[in-house]
Structure formats: C-alpha cells, structure tokens
Design a protein around this motif. Structure first.
Motif, mmCIF file in Angstrom:
data_model
loop_
_atom_site.group_PDB
_atom_site.id
_atom_site.type_symbol
_atom_site.label_atom_id
_atom_site.label_comp_id
_atom_site.label_asym_id
_atom_site.label_seq_id
_atom_site.Cartn_x
_atom_site.Cartn_y
_atom_site.Cartn_z
ATOM 1 N N GLU A 3 -2.791 10.107 -1.332
ATOM 2 C CA GLU A 3 -2.683 8.483 0.009
ATOM 3 C C GLU A 3 -2.426 8.976 1.177
ATOM 4 O O GLU A 3 -2.550 8.232 1.930
ATOM 5 C CB GLU A 3 -1.536 7.536 -1.017
ATOM 6 C CG GLU A 3 -3.033 7.825 -2.069
ATOM 7 C CD GLU A 3 -2.400 6.024 -3.185
ATOM 8 O OE1 GLU A 3 -1.648 5.362 -2.310
ATOM 9 O OE2 GLU A 3 -2.803 5.726 -4.448
ATOM 10 N N ILE A 4 -2.024 9.930 1.551
ATOM 11 C CA ILE A 4 -1.401 10.471 2.705
ATOM 12 C C ILE A 4 -2.428 11.112 3.677
ATOM 13 O O ILE A 4 -2.482 12.258 3.221
ATOM 14 C CB ILE A 4 0.405 10.858 2.684
ATOM 15 C CG1 ILE A 4 1.111 9.742 2.196
ATOM 16 C CG2 ILE A 4 0.723 11.352 4.366
ATOM 17 C CD1 ILE A 4 2.718 9.861 1.837
ATOM 18 N N PHE A 5 -2.050 10.523 4.678
ATOM 19 C CA PHE A 5 -3.011 11.702 6.262
ATOM 20 C C PHE A 5 -2.157 12.809 6.285
ATOM 21 O O PHE A 5 -1.328 12.872 7.424
ATOM 22 C CB PHE A 5 -3.616 10.603 7.030
ATOM 23 C CG PHE A 5 -4.229 11.171 7.596
ATOM 24 C CD1 PHE A 5 -6.155 11.174 7.524
ATOM 25 C CD2 PHE A 5 -4.721 12.700 8.811
ATOM 26 C CE1 PHE A 5 -7.647 12.219 8.515
ATOM 27 C CE2 PHE A 5 -6.021 13.223 9.023
ATOM 28 C CZ PHE A 5 -6.569 12.987 8.912
ATOM 29 N N PHE A 9 0.614 -1.136 0.100
ATOM 30 C CA PHE A 9 0.001 -0.152 -0.089
ATOM 31 C C PHE A 9 1.041 1.295 -0.020
ATOM 32 O O PHE A 9 0.177 2.578 0.041
ATOM 33 C CB PHE A 9 -0.753 0.091 1.001
ATOM 34 C CG PHE A 9 -1.305 -1.443 1.810
ATOM 35 C CD1 PHE A 9 -2.639 -1.593 1.147
ATOM 36 C CD2 PHE A 9 -0.815 -2.155 2.582
ATOM 37 C CE1 PHE A 9 -3.421 -2.665 0.485
ATOM 38 C CE2 PHE A 9 -2.184 -3.097 2.504
ATOM 39 C CZ PHE A 9 -3.443 -3.779 1.899
ATOM 40 N N GLY A 10 2.037 0.991 0.076
ATOM 41 C CA GLY A 10 3.054 2.209 0.301
ATOM 42 C C GLY A 10 2.940 2.728 1.478
ATOM 43 O O GLY A 10 4.383 3.604 1.584
ATOM 44 N N PHE A 11 2.851 2.183 2.430
ATOM 45 C CA PHE A 11 2.667 2.975 3.913
ATOM 46 C C PHE A 11 4.161 1.723 4.896
ATOM 47 O O PHE A 11 3.448 0.558 3.784
ATOM 48 C CB PHE A 11 1.848 2.441 4.524
ATOM 49 C CG PHE A 11 0.683 3.214 4.122
ATOM 50 C CD1 PHE A 11 0.727 5.203 4.456
ATOM 51 C CD2 PHE A 11 -0.328 2.788 3.269
ATOM 52 C CE1 PHE A 11 -0.542 5.772 3.829
ATOM 53 C CE2 PHE A 11 -1.024 4.034 2.925
ATOM 54 C CZ PHE A 11 -1.287 5.557 3.058
ATOM 55 N N PRO A 12 5.093 2.282 5.576
ATOM 56 C CA PRO A 12 5.630 1.138 6.877
ATOM 57 C C PRO A 12 5.077 0.286 6.728
ATOM 58 O O PRO A 12 3.882 -0.294 7.670
ATOM 59 C CB PRO A 12 5.439 1.630 7.755
ATOM 60 C CG PRO A 12 4.907 3.364 8.178
ATOM 61 C CD PRO A 12 4.088 3.611 6.487
ATOM 62 N N ARG A 13 5.546 -1.017 6.043
ATOM 63 C CA ARG A 13 5.413 -2.425 6.072
ATOM 64 C C ARG A 13 5.719 -3.267 7.707
ATOM 65 O O ARG A 13 5.052 -3.889 8.053
ATOM 66 C CB ARG A 13 6.632 -2.916 5.443
ATOM 67 C CG ARG A 13 5.994 -4.851 5.422
ATOM 68 C CD ARG A 13 7.221 -5.617 5.174
ATOM 69 N NE ARG A 13 7.245 -5.547 3.609
ATOM 70 C CZ ARG A 13 7.077 -6.297 2.599
ATOM 71 N NH1 ARG A 13 6.228 -7.271 2.919
ATOM 72 N NH2 ARG A 13 6.720 -5.505 1.499
ATOM 73 N N PHE A 14 6.007 -2.796 8.484
ATOM 74 C CA PHE A 14 6.485 -2.801 9.961
ATOM 75 C C PHE A 14 6.105 -1.923 10.798
ATOM 76 O O PHE A 14 6.594 -1.000 10.538
ATOM 77 C CB PHE A 14 7.994 -3.642 10.082
ATOM 78 C CG PHE A 14 8.155 -4.579 8.972
ATOM 79 C CD1 PHE A 14 8.487 -5.555 9.287
ATOM 80 C CD2 PHE A 14 9.501 -4.258 8.035
ATOM 81 C CE1 PHE A 14 9.257 -6.884 8.257
ATOM 82 C CE2 PHE A 14 9.833 -4.717 7.189
ATOM 83 C CZ PHE A 14 9.647 -6.253 7.444
ATOM 84 N N LYS A 15 5.742 -2.670 12.208
ATOM 85 C CA LYS A 15 5.117 -2.499 13.353
ATOM 86 C C LYS A 15 6.198 -2.145 14.200
ATOM 87 O O LYS A 15 6.925 -3.596 14.729
ATOM 88 C CB LYS A 15 3.477 -2.237 14.052
ATOM 89 C CG LYS A 15 2.862 -1.375 12.720
ATOM 90 C CD LYS A 15 1.640 -2.224 13.821
ATOM 91 C CE LYS A 15 0.048 -1.708 12.512
ATOM 92 N NZ LYS A 15 -0.928 -1.841 13.465
ATOM 93 N N MET A 16 6.445 -1.240 14.847
ATOM 94 C CA MET A 16 8.303 -1.864 15.676
ATOM 95 C C MET A 16 7.936 -2.716 16.985
ATOM 96 O O MET A 16 8.796 -2.538 17.288
ATOM 97 C CB MET A 16 8.907 -0.501 15.923
ATOM 98 C CG MET A 16 9.243 0.212 14.843
ATOM 99 S SD MET A 16 10.869 -0.013 13.568
ATOM 100 C CE MET A 16 11.882 -0.766 15.281
ATOM 101 N N PHE A 33 -8.375 -3.139 5.150
ATOM 102 C CA PHE A 33 -9.237 -2.289 4.640
ATOM 103 C C PHE A 33 -8.766 -0.983 5.651
ATOM 104 O O PHE A 33 -9.095 -0.097 5.033
ATOM 105 C CB PHE A 33 -10.432 -3.033 6.112
ATOM 106 C CG PHE A 33 -11.647 -1.977 6.295
ATOM 107 C CD1 PHE A 33 -12.029 -2.204 5.358
ATOM 108 C CD2 PHE A 33 -11.153 -1.534 7.472
ATOM 109 C CE1 PHE A 33 -13.786 -1.011 6.092
ATOM 110 C CE2 PHE A 33 -12.773 -0.561 8.359
ATOM 111 C CZ PHE A 33 -13.633 -0.393 6.486
ATOM 112 N N LEU A 34 -8.205 -0.950 6.339
ATOM 113 C CA LEU A 34 -7.454 0.489 7.476
ATOM 114 C C LEU A 34 -6.817 1.354 5.877
ATOM 115 O O LEU A 34 -6.941 2.348 5.587
ATOM 116 C CB LEU A 34 -6.591 0.153 8.005
ATOM 117 C CG LEU A 34 -7.426 -0.047 9.823
ATOM 118 C CD1 LEU A 34 -5.744 -0.485 10.687
ATOM 119 C CD2 LEU A 34 -7.749 1.446 10.263
ATOM 120 N N MET A 35 -5.831 0.253 4.909
ATOM 121 C CA MET A 35 -4.975 1.356 4.707
ATOM 122 C C MET A 35 -5.884 1.840 2.695
ATOM 123 O O MET A 35 -5.721 2.683 2.333
ATOM 124 C CB MET A 35 -3.842 0.510 3.483
ATOM 125 C CG MET A 35 -3.059 -0.003 4.871
ATOM 126 S SD MET A 35 -2.237 1.496 5.655
ATOM 127 C CE MET A 35 -1.109 1.166 6.704
#
Length: 546
Positions: free
Chosen positions: A389-391, A253-260, A423-425
């Motif tokens: 696409e970015i908030f 989706f072009g957003f960060p893949r990983f949550k730290m 769904f979120l992205m």
C-alpha cells in the motif's frame, strides 16, 4: 450511606496523619535533606509537629535543613541570607510570588537594595527621589549636612518616585522612604560634634551594603537568564513535539492525515506554535489539540480546494493534465517520509520474520503507553507495506512511464477537476504502484526508449534521435543524436515547442549508437531540470502558465 463514606474518608486521613506524626525526628531530618525549598514550605503546613520541626528559630538543625536545601536546589542563590533574615525567611522571600504590600499575584521582582518584593506601584509609593528629600521630608532650615545622611542608605536607580512632582524619564537615585525617616531621626538625636563621625561611618556602611546589593543582583540576573534559556528550550521542545505528532498522525487510509501546507494556515496550530507555555505537551493535551485541529483543518482544506478549483477552471487542457500529474508527485513524496523509509528498511532487514514474530515483538516492546502507541503505528505501517500500500522510493523512476500517470483517470473526463483523497488513496496510488512494480519486474528491450533509459543505463549516452525532425539524406546531413535529457530539451525548446512530450512517439533509439562512447554534454543544473531529465513533464507548467 453518605455518612459512612465521610466517616471512612475521615478515618483514612486521620490514620495517615497519625502515621506521619510517629516519624522519629532523625528520620524526618533525613527525609528533608532530599526536598527542595518549595516542598519544605508545603511540608511545614501539614501539621503543628512538622511546623515545629521546620520553623524553629532557635534550632541549628532547622537552619541547616533550609540552608542545605537552598544550596542544593537553588544553584543561583548561593549567597547567605541578608543581615536580620533567617534561612527560612530567605527561602520564602526568594521562592514565593506576589507583592508583599498589596498582594498582587505573580510578582517576582526583588529589590535587593530594600529587601522587598513588590509591584511597581507599591515601589513608587514607598520610594523617594534624591532631589525630593530636602523639600518633602526635611525642613528648609535644616543644617546643611542633612542631605548627607542618605549616603549611608542603599538605593536603586530609576525614574519612579513618590509625590506629584516626580519627573518621568529622568533617572535618579531612589531611596526607601522609611529608611530615610529612620536615618534622619537618628541623625537629629546626635550632638553636633558626633554628627560628622556618624556620617563618615554611615558612608562606609552604605558602600559595603551597596557592594552586597550588586552581588545579589548579579546572582539574580544569572538566575533570570538561566531560567529564560531553560524556558526557551522547553517551549522549543513543546513546538517540536506538536509538529512531530501532527506529522505522524494518520488517516483511515493509513497515510498522513495532515498536510503541513494546510496546517500552517490553521488558527489552532498557529496559537500552539506561538504559545509561551513551558509545560510538556502530554497525550491528554494532544487529544484536545487534535480534536480542535481536525474540524478546522477540514474547513481550511475545503476552502483552499474551492479556491484552487476556481483558479484552475480556466486552465488549458495540457496545463491541467500536468497539474494533476504534479499533484500525484507531491502526494507520493509526502508519503515517502523519513520514518516510513526507515520502517521499510527495517522491514526488508526482517523480511524472513513472520508476522507472528512481529506481533510478539510488538507486544513485548509495549512496556509503556508511549512505546505502545509508537509500536502500534509501526506495526500498522509494516502491515500496509506487506499489503503493497506504500509507494516505495525505489519505484519513483518508473512513475513517468506508468500508463495511469501518463493518462490519469480524471473525474468526469475533465483534468480541471481535483481528485479527492479517497480516490487517490484507494484507487490511483495503489494502481500506480502496481504499474511501477510491473515495469520494474519486466524490463523493456534495450532498443526501446523505456528500456534504454530505465534498464540499460544509457540515459547519458547520445543514442536518441528526434522523430519529429525531417528525414535528411544520411550522406549529406545525417540526423543528430542526443542524450535523453538533451533530446527532451530539443523537443521543448527548439522549433517543435512540444508542450506534452510523449517519449515513445517523439523519440527513437539508434541501436548502432548503443556501443559508442559519445556521452552527453548538457546536464541538468537544478531540481526542475532533474525532474525533466527523469521523464516528468510537470516542470513545464511554469513555462506553459507564462
């Protein structure tokens, strides 16, 4: 065919060797001036000719080559070679690794008192304690001066030593057994009248040798701490590189893949963070690391999701709603990373530049592989920003007033069910951004709560009153006026005890108070209060759960 290939490879190697052998000695010497000792050692093994140039024991030029290389590339080895050791032997002694006796690899400990590099076991087998010399080497009937012969020998202090009677954890001077035998035999060959002079002379020599040993050990100690600090810095740079690569990795989706928060629980990540390696973290290493991390991350995410789903299954409806709202806020703030904000500012500065110009800039800046990868990611981010696409951070204050935030679209109409990333992205975040942009572009009337708060700049004016309070006689007991933060505190903590504040249904703007100068007296003091004052109800979760 194989014979032909072998013949060609053999001929190519032979031609290279023949070319190297034709290098004039003067050119060869100039080349060697720029080589570190470890490369000179390798070069001496290339051919007999090079070995003759670099390993000659009588050549002054050879000595100067090794000396200059040592002084230039080994800054912590500035003392000259010990007596009886050439520059070549000195450099090999310092640079090479491994025990000189048993061949045990990776041994680098040098005992300058004995001029040996050996492991602990070989040291114990070849040294003797001072209190053991008389009983294990000398005759019980030796002359009383026997024990003084060791005063001219170098020693180290430790608890090791040879023999079955060695006492552990009791420090003592350790002497090299071979040196003790040599000194003892030399002592016995002397006449009685020459022995005392010999002992005095040896004492002076021993004192001078120990001073040199101490200087070499201090030099070696400085090298050790310097390398320790350098390795620590390299390990820290490696950790920072891995951490940055993880944070910059994007999903489909072009957003960060990983949550730290999830990555920190993965074994692959923790191993990499605790690694003692000082090697740079290359692109090839990152590909292998990422391929290991992704399946482990997905497995850990699924496990944590199931655990959280089990915990939230019994939450009250209002608590579950606020929990989902908090999920939205966390995700949006995770998307608002510094690099994205930087790219947004860059995109605003270049708003008059066409996408074709951006393509040309991206292609011209890809001079290296790493720069190309960075520009590709920047280009993709800019394209996503063009597609809304970015908030953006400027839309955060409109989020509490978005219809999809106040009444989110839950899975199966149940707020206890977690949303998935797709769904979120793909649905919720773009929808919220569109709603927030609409609220920004279409200001509400200042007489409304939303208009007074968002566009009128009246959040800290006491122009709001509570709709839930009883209607008092305006002459006897007029209604109390609040600032926006104060009236939300009133709704949450007064007798109303509202668990889900609806600003439009519970708060009213008093138009007659808009032009007054009555300011708020209560202000938020911490981060949860700031969120609460901005219109978010999510900070009530802690109170609801308790």
């Amino acid at each position: 065919m194989m014979e032909y290939e072998y013949y060609n490879s053999y001929n190519s190697k032979s031609s290279v060797m023949s070319t190297a052998s034709r290098i004039p000695p003067e050119i060869f010497i100039n080349i060697c001036q720029y080589l570190p000792p470890i490369d000179l050692i390798s070069l001496a093994r290339v051919s007999k000719q090079f070995h003759g140039y670099l390993c000659s024991t009588d050549s002054f030029t050879t000595k100067e080559i090794w000396k200059n290389s040592r002084i230039t590339f080994l800054p912590f080895v500035q003392m000259p070679p010990p007596e009886g050791m050439t520059e070549l032997q000195y450099v090999k002694f310092i640079s090479e690794r491994g025990c000189q006796f048993c061949g045990k690899p990776r041994i680098r400990k040098i005992y300058w008192a004995f001029l040996v590099r050996c492991c602990k076991k070989c040291l114990e087998d070849r040294t003797i304690r001072l209190d053991q010399i008389r009983y294990h080497l000398f005759s019980q009937n030796s002359v009383p001066d026997d024990i003084d012969i060791v005063s001219g020998l170098t020693f180290i202090t430790g608890s090791a030593g040879s023999g079955p009677e060695k006492i552990k954890h009791r420090p003592s001077n350790l002497y090299w057994i071979q040196d003790v035998h040599k000194a003892y035999n030399e002592f016995n060959e002397l006449s009685l009248k020459d022995r005392q002079d010999w002992i005095i002379k040896k004492r002076e020599e021993g004192r001078s040798k120990m001073e040199e040993v101490i200087k070499r050990e201090l030099e070696n100690e400085n090298e050790y701490w310097s390398k320790t600090m350098e390795n620590s810095r390299k390990r820290n740079d490696r950790v920072i590189t891995i951490d940055n690569l993880i944070r910059k990795e994007t999903n489909e989706f072009g957003f960060p893949r990983f949550k730290m928060s999830v990555v920190n629980k993965c074994l692959t990540y923790n191993k990499a963070m605790g690694s003692t390696s000082t090697s740079p973290f290359t692109k090839r290493a990152w590909i292998g690391f990422r391929n290991k991390l992704i399946p482990e991350y997905l497995q850990m995410s699924t496990l944590l999701r199931l655990q959280r789903q089990e915990i939230e299954r019994n939450l009250a409806i209002d608590v579950a709603i606020q929990t989902r709202q908090m999920d939205i806020i966390k995700l949006i703030f995770e998307l608002l990373r510094p690099e994205i904000d930087h790219l947004q500012s860059r995109q605003r500065q270049n708003s008059n530049q066409s996408m074709d110009d951006i393509d040309m800039e991206r292609n011209s800046s890809s001079s290296s592989e790493s720069n190309s990868d960075s520009d590709d990611s920047n280009y993709n981010l800019i394209k996503r920003m063009e597609c809304n696409e970015i908030f953006e951070s400027s839309l955060i204050k409109f989020l509490p007033w978005c219809p999809s935030f106040r009444n989110p679209p839950f899975m199966n109409q149940d707020p206890r069910i977690l949303w998935d990333d797709e769904f979120l992205m793909n649905v919720l975040i773009p929808q919220l951004r569109e709603e927030a942009q609409y609220l920004k572009d279409h200001p509400a009337p200042i007489e409304t709560v939303r208009g007074a708060f968002l566009h009128g700049g009246l959040r800290n004016k006491r122009i709001f009153k509570c709709k839930l309070c009883h209607h008092y006689d305006n002459n006897l007991n007029p209604p109390k006026h609040y600032s926006f933060y104060e009236i939300r505190l009133h709704l949450a903590k007064s007798n109303h005890k509202v668990r889900m504040i609806n600003d439009d249904l519970m708060i009213e703007v008093v138009p007659s108070q808009i032009n007054t100068t009555c300011n708020a007296q209560i202000f938020p003091r911490n981060k949860p209060d700031l969120f609460f004052a901005a219109g978010f109800n999510c900070n009530l979760i802690c109170n609801l759960l308790s």
